[in-house]
Design an enzyme around this catalytic site. Structure first.
Site, PDB file in Angstrom:
ATOM      1  N   GLU A 252     -49.082  16.007 -57.425  1.00 33.33           N
ATOM      2  CA  GLU A 252     -49.839  15.588 -55.677  1.00 33.33           C
ATOM      3  C   GLU A 252     -49.381  16.982 -55.490  1.00 33.33           C
ATOM      4  O   GLU A 252     -48.960  17.002 -54.188  1.00 33.33           O
ATOM      5  CB  GLU A 252     -48.977  15.136 -55.338  1.00 33.33           C
ATOM      6  CG  GLU A 252     -48.863  12.893 -55.681  1.00 33.33           C
ATOM      7  CD  GLU A 252     -48.194  12.350 -54.770  1.00 33.33           C
ATOM      8  OE1 GLU A 252     -47.249  12.426 -53.995  1.00 33.33           O
ATOM      9  OE2 GLU A 252     -48.684  11.412 -55.149  1.00 33.33           O
TER      10      GLU A 252
ATOM     11  N   GLU B 175     -50.253   6.651 -60.935  1.00 34.50           N
ATOM     12  CA  GLU B 175     -49.888   6.014 -59.887  1.00 34.50           C
ATOM     13  C   GLU B 175     -49.550   4.842 -58.943  1.00 34.50           C
ATOM     14  O   GLU B 175     -51.050   5.425 -58.190  1.00 34.50           O
ATOM     15  CB  GLU B 175     -48.716   7.532 -58.720  1.00 34.50           C
ATOM     16  CG  GLU B 175     -47.116   8.912 -59.498  1.00 34.50           C
ATOM     17  CD  GLU B 175     -46.537   9.400 -58.058  1.00 34.50           C
ATOM     18  OE1 GLU B 175     -46.781   8.578 -57.638  1.00 34.50           O
ATOM     19  OE2 GLU B 175     -47.083  10.421 -59.019  1.00 34.50           O
TER      20      GLU B 175
HETATM   21  C1  BG6 Z   1     -45.397  10.350 -54.924  1.00 32.46           C
HETATM   22  C2  BG6 Z   1     -44.568  11.163 -55.644  1.00 32.46           C
HETATM   23  O1  BG6 Z   1     -45.392  11.394 -54.232  1.00 32.46           O
HETATM   24  O2  BG6 Z   1     -44.688   8.804 -54.954  1.00 32.46           O
HETATM   25  C3  BG6 Z   1     -43.426  10.051 -56.883  1.00 32.46           C
HETATM   26  O3  BG6 Z   1     -45.175  12.001 -56.954  1.00 32.46           O
HETATM   27  C4  BG6 Z   1     -43.208   9.627 -55.811  1.00 32.46           C
HETATM   28  O4  BG6 Z   1     -42.719  11.460 -57.182  1.00 32.46           O
HETATM   29  C5  BG6 Z   1     -44.260   8.259 -54.980  1.00 32.46           C
HETATM   30  O5  BG6 Z   1     -41.077   8.370 -56.004  1.00 32.46           O
HETATM   31  C6  BG6 Z   1     -43.594   7.141 -54.313  1.00 32.46           C
HETATM   32  O6  BG6 Z   1     -42.777   8.006 -53.361  1.00 32.46           O
HETATM   33  P1  BG6 Z   1     -41.415   7.255 -52.179  1.00 32.46           P
HETATM   34  O7  BG6 Z   1     -40.782   8.763 -51.834  1.00 32.46           O
HETATM   35  O8  BG6 Z   1     -40.842   6.128 -52.587  1.00 32.46           O
HETATM   36  O9  BG6 Z   1     -41.158   7.747 -53.529  1.00 32.46           O
END
Ligand code: BG6
Length: 487
Positions: A184, A375
Site C-alpha cells: 500500500e 486484501e
Molecule cells: C491495509 C493494510 O491497510 O488494511 C493492513 O495493508 C491492515 O495491514 C488492513 O491491517 C486493515 O486495516 P486495519 O487498520 O483495520 O487493520
C-alpha cells in the site's frame, strides 16, 4: 471471412488462487525472539478509532505494544496453516519481517534464525500445496534505519532494502514464485499523515519541513528500490512473478458537475502515479507538472529513470476496502464528502462492493496486466458464543464482493488470478492496534490488553469459505451457506 471471437472465462478460472492474507508484524509476535531487531511497528502503542496510536522513541518500559505478542503466529504457524488448508486455501499471502532477517537493516550478513523461520513456514505451506505470496515490506522496516537514516529519506536505504530483497529471494528461490514489493505504498501520498508515512517509509517529520516534499523524495527512493528488487529477482529466478501492491480506493465525483468529475480524476492520480511508474516504467506528465506547479523537487541519481523503466512489474496486486467521494472546492481544490449510498462499518469505512468491480476494471484497462486482490475484509467487534462466532454480516459482504469479482472477470474481461481476503485469522489491526477489530475466519482469544488464552476458534465464515472454495467460488452452487455436492 471469419467471426471476431475470443473465448473468455464464464466463471472463476480453475487455477484461481483462493486463500487469505496476513502481515508479519500483525500476526507473528515474538518481537525480540531469535535475534530479531526492533521493527517500526514495535514502537507503536495501542489505539482505537478515536485515539491514534503513538510512535514512541524506541521501546519504552511502561507501554503496552500490541505487535510485540500479536497472535503469536511465530509459534502457532503449524496449527494455523493446518486450519487454512482445511478451508482449502490454494494461496497464502504473508510478509517477511525485514527486521527478523536484518535486525538493524544495515548488516551485510543475515540472521540465520530469521531465515530459518520462513523456511519452516514455507515448508509447512508446501505440505498442503498452498502457494506462498510474499510481501517484502509490509510496514516492517528495521527501526534502526528510522533512527540512523531517517528511513527512506535517505538514499542509502535503497541499498539496504535491495540487499534484503536479494537475500530472501536467493534463499527461497525454489520455494516461492510470487513476490510483492511494498504494501500500500500509495496511501502515504493520499493522506500525508504521521502514522501512514512512518509505517510506509520510516519517516518522522521534523518541525516546519515541507511534508509533501519529504514524502515524494522517499517515494522516489522506494520506487527505485522496488524496481531494483524486480530486476534482481528476475536474475535470481527468471520464473519469479513480481508485483506491486496498491491500496485501491476509488474516488468518485460528488455530482455530475464537470468540476467535480475532473476533481475526482485528479484525486485518483494519488493512486495512478504509482501504477504508472510500476507498470509503465516512467513518471507521468501530470506528475512533472505538479512538481513544477507546487515548487517541489526530487533528487535523482543518473540511472534512476532507466532503473524504473527496466524494473516494471509482472502483475498488480491490490487491497480494496472502500471508496470515497470528492467535490470541487474553489479554495481547497478538493473536499472529501459523505456518500449516502454506501453504509459504514463501526470504524467509519464505507461499504461498496461495486467499487471493487469498478477498481478492477479500471486498473486492468489502464495497465493491461493481470490482477490479484491480496486484501479485502470486514473489520468487526465480535464475541464467542458456544465456541464460535456467528459472523453472518461478514459472509454476506464476502458474497457481495465475490459476486463483483466474478462480474469483473466474466463481463469486463479482467484477468484476475486470485483473492486472499485480509486477516484470514484475527490479528492486530494496523491503524488502531486493536484486537477488537476482527477480520478473521478464525477467532483468536486475545483482547486489547493482550489477555486471553490465544486459542483459535472457527467462526461460521470458516465453514462458509471452505464450502465456497470447494466449488471454486461459484456462489450459485452454494445453498444456505453449504455446498451442494455435485457427484
Ligand atoms: C491495509 C493494510 O491497510 O488494511 C493492513 O495493508 C491492515 O495491514 C488492513 O491491517 C486493515 O486495516 P486495519 O487498520 O483495520 O487493520
Amino acid at each position: 471471412m471469419a467471426k471476431l471471437k475470443k473465448k473468455l472465462p464464464t466463471a472463476f478460472p480453475e487455477n484461481f488462487l483462493w486463500g487469505g492474507a496476513i502481515a508479519a508484524h500483525q500476526a507473528e509476535g515474538a518481537w525480540d525472539t531469535d535475534g530479531k531487531g526492533i521493527s517500526i511497528c514495535d514502537v507503536l502503542t495501542g489505539g482505537n478509532k478515536d485515539k491514534k496510536r503513538d510512535i514512541t522513541k524506541g521501546v519504552q518500559p511502561d507501554y503496552y505494544y500490541p505487535n510485540h505478542t500479536a497472535i503469536d503466529f511465530y509459534h502457532t504457524y503449524k496449527e494455523d496453516i493446518r486450519l487454512f488448508a482445511e478451508m482449502g486455501f490454494k494461496a497464502f499471502r504473508f510478509s517477511i519481517n525485514w527486521a527478523r532477517i536484518f535486525p538493524k537493516g544495515n548488516e551485510t550478513t543475515p540472521n540465520e534464525a530469521g531465515l530459518q523461520f520462513y523456511d519452516d513456514v514455507l515448508d509447512e505451506l508446501a505440505k498442503y500445496q498452498i502457494e506462498p505470496i510474499i510481501t517484502l515490506c509490509h510496514f516492517e522496516m528495521p527501526y534502526y534505519l528510522v533512527e540512523h537514516y531517517g528511513g527512506f529519506r535517505h538514499r542509502k536505504v535503497i541499498d539496504f532494502f535491495v540487499h534484503y530483497a536479494e537475500t530472501v529471494m536467493i534463499r527461497y528461490k525454489n520455494k516461492v514464485s510470487y513476490w510483492l514489493t511494498f504494501n500500500e505504498i500509495n496511501n502515504q501520498l493520499k493522506h500525508i499523515d504521521e502514522l501512514t508515512v512512518y509505517t510506509n517509509s520510516g519517516i518522522i517529520f521534523k518541525e516546519n519541513e515541507n511534508q509533501k516534499q519529504v514524502v515524494l523524495q522517499a517515494i522516489h527512493h522506494e520506487l527505485v528500490a522496488s524496481a531494483q528488487a524486480v530486476i534482481a529477482g528476475k536474475q535470481i529466478n527468471p520464473n519469479f512473478k513480481i508485483g506491486c501492491m496498491l491500496a485501491a480506493e476509488p474516488i468518485y465525483p460528488a455530482s455530475d458537475n464537470p468540476a467535480d468529475v475532473m476533481t475526482a480524476e485528479i484525486s485518483n492520480r494519488s493512486l495512478y502515479l504509482f501504477g504508472d511508474v510500476y507498470a509503465r516504467g516512467k513518471y507521468p506528465n501530470y506528475f512533472y507538472r505538479m512538481l513544477e506547479n507546487e515548487n517541489l523537487t526530487i533528487e535523482i541519481a543518473a540511472d534512476d529513470l532507466k532503473v524504473l523503466q527496466k524494473g516494471t512489474v509482472d502483475f498488480i496486486s491490490l487491497s480494496y476496502y472502500q471508496s470515497s467521494v470528492v467535490r470541487y472546492d474553489k479554495k481547497a481544490g478538493s473536499v472529501y464528502v459523505n456518500n449516502e449510498y454506501t453504509p459504514k462499518t463501526k470504524w467509519g469505512w464505507s461499504i461498496d462492493p461495486i467499487g471493487l468491480r469498478y477498481s478492477l476494471a479500471n486498473l486492468h484497462e489502464r495497465y493491461q496486466l493481470p490482477l490479484i486482490i491480496v486484501e479485502y475484509g470486514f473489520g468487526e467487534e465480535e464475541h464467542l458464543e458456544n465456541e464460535t462466532v456467528n459472523d453472518s454480516e461478514r459472509i454476506e459482504l464476502l458474497k457481495q464482493h465475490i459476486k463483483q469479482m466474478e462480474l469483473a472477470i466474466v463481463e469486463d474481461g479482467v484477468e484476475l488470478f486470485g483473492f486472499t481476503p485480509w486477516g484470514c485469522i484475527d490479528l492486530v489491526s494496523f491503524s488502531t492496534g486493536e484486537m477488537k477489530k476482527r477480520y478473521g475466519f478464525i477467532y483468536v482469544d486475545r483482547n486489547d490488553q493482550g489477555l486471553g488464552t490465544n486459542q483459535r476458534y472457527l467462526k461460521q465464515s470458516f465453514y462458509w469459505y471452505r464450502d465456497l472454495l470447494a466449488v471454486n467460488g461459484d456462489l450459485r452452487r452454494l445453498e444456505n451457506g453449504h455446498a451442494i455436492k455435485i457427484n
